[in-house]
Every structure is written in structure tokens, then in C-alpha cells.
Design a protein around this motif. Structure first.
Motif, PDB file in Angstrom:
ATOM      1  N   THR A 170       0.855  -1.191   0.000  1.00  0.00           N
ATOM      2  CA  THR A 170       0.000   0.000   0.000  1.00  0.00           C
ATOM      3  C   THR A 170       0.890   1.240   0.000  1.00  0.00           C
ATOM      4  O   THR A 170       2.109   1.145   0.106  1.00  0.00           O
ATOM      5  CB  THR A 170      -0.911   0.028   1.242  1.00  0.00           C
ATOM      6  N   SER A 171       0.265   2.417  -0.088  1.00  0.00           N
ATOM      7  CA  SER A 171       1.046   3.659  -0.102  1.00  0.00           C
ATOM      8  C   SER A 171       1.832   3.852   1.194  1.00  0.00           C
ATOM      9  O   SER A 171       2.856   4.528   1.207  1.00  0.00           O
ATOM     10  CB  SER A 171       0.129   4.862  -0.337  1.00  0.00           C
ATOM     11  N   SER A 172       1.387   3.209   2.274  1.00  0.00           N
ATOM     12  CA  SER A 172       2.118   3.319   3.544  1.00  0.00           C
ATOM     13  C   SER A 172       3.210   2.262   3.671  1.00  0.00           C
ATOM     14  O   SER A 172       3.913   2.217   4.678  1.00  0.00           O
ATOM     15  CB  SER A 172       1.147   3.218   4.729  1.00  0.00           C
ATOM     16  N   GLY A 173       3.317   1.387   2.673  1.00  0.00           N
ATOM     17  CA  GLY A 173       4.355   0.361   2.693  1.00  0.00           C
ATOM     18  C   GLY A 173       3.914  -0.975   3.263  1.00  0.00           C
ATOM     19  O   GLY A 173       4.668  -1.946   3.246  1.00  0.00           O
ATOM     20  N   PHE A 223      -0.274  -5.225   0.639  1.00  0.00           N
ATOM     21  CA  PHE A 223      -1.664  -5.063   0.195  1.00  0.00           C
ATOM     22  C   PHE A 223      -2.504  -6.254   0.640  1.00  0.00           C
ATOM     23  O   PHE A 223      -3.595  -6.107   1.157  1.00  0.00           O
ATOM     24  CB  PHE A 223      -1.718  -4.909  -1.328  1.00  0.00           C
TER      25      PHE A 223
END
Length: 93
Positions: free
Chosen positions: A49-52, A55
Motif C-alpha cells: 500500500t502507499s504506507s508500505g 496489500f
């Protein structure tokens, strides 16, 4: 081919149970293989995800595309049920 007659022989309104079975087999492939394979292609198993964070983690587990097997009672049951429902909907006996 393993799917029987080519998909081009399918008609919008079936006139035989055989056409309903072909339709059901193709629906199985679309629902349980193709769409899942596309999902995994769009969201690979190693995607973050964008936060690392991964997913596919927690309650969001990756699905696995199915390979149809006539020996699997669930697979065969889907084909039989879907074909019978389609035949019923079009008034076939």
C-alpha cells in the motif's frame, strides 16, 4: 477444446441444454479463473500500500484462480446448477 464448442457458437437465447452447459462452463471460467487472475495481475501478491504495508494482509487474503476439474463435485455442481437455471429461464426442458 476443453470448453467444448467455441464461444462463437453461443447464442443469446439458447435452444438446447447443451448450449446452456457450454454457457455455464464459460461462466465458470470467467468468474472463478479469469476475473481472479486479472485481480492478481492488477494487485500482485507482493504489492504494498502507499504506507508500505503489504496489500494482501489481515482479512484481505489473495484469492487463487481455479482450474476447472470435472472430477471436483463443486465445479461440476456449479455447471449443472447454472445450466439448469439458464435452461429453466428460457423454458427449455
Amino acid at each position: 477444446t476443453p470448453l467444448g464448442p467455441p464461444a462463437a457458437t453461443l447464442v443469446e437465447k439458447p435452444i438446447s441444454l447443451e448450449q446452456c452447459v457450454v454457457w455455464a462452463r464459460l461462466r465458470f471460467e470467467e468468474l472463478f479463473h479469469n476475473q481472479i487472475a486479472q485481480l492478481i495481475f492488477n494487485f500482485p501478491l507482493d504489492m504494498a500500500t502507499s504506507s508500505g504495508a503489504p496489500f494482501w494482509s489481515g482479512p484481505k487474503r489473495p484469492p487463487t484462480p481455479l482450474q476447472f476439474s470435472a472430477d471436483d463435485p463443486l465445479h461440476l455442481g456449479f455447471i449443472i446448477a447454472a445450466a439448469n437455471l439458464r435452461a429453466f429461464n428460457y423454458g427449455l426442458k
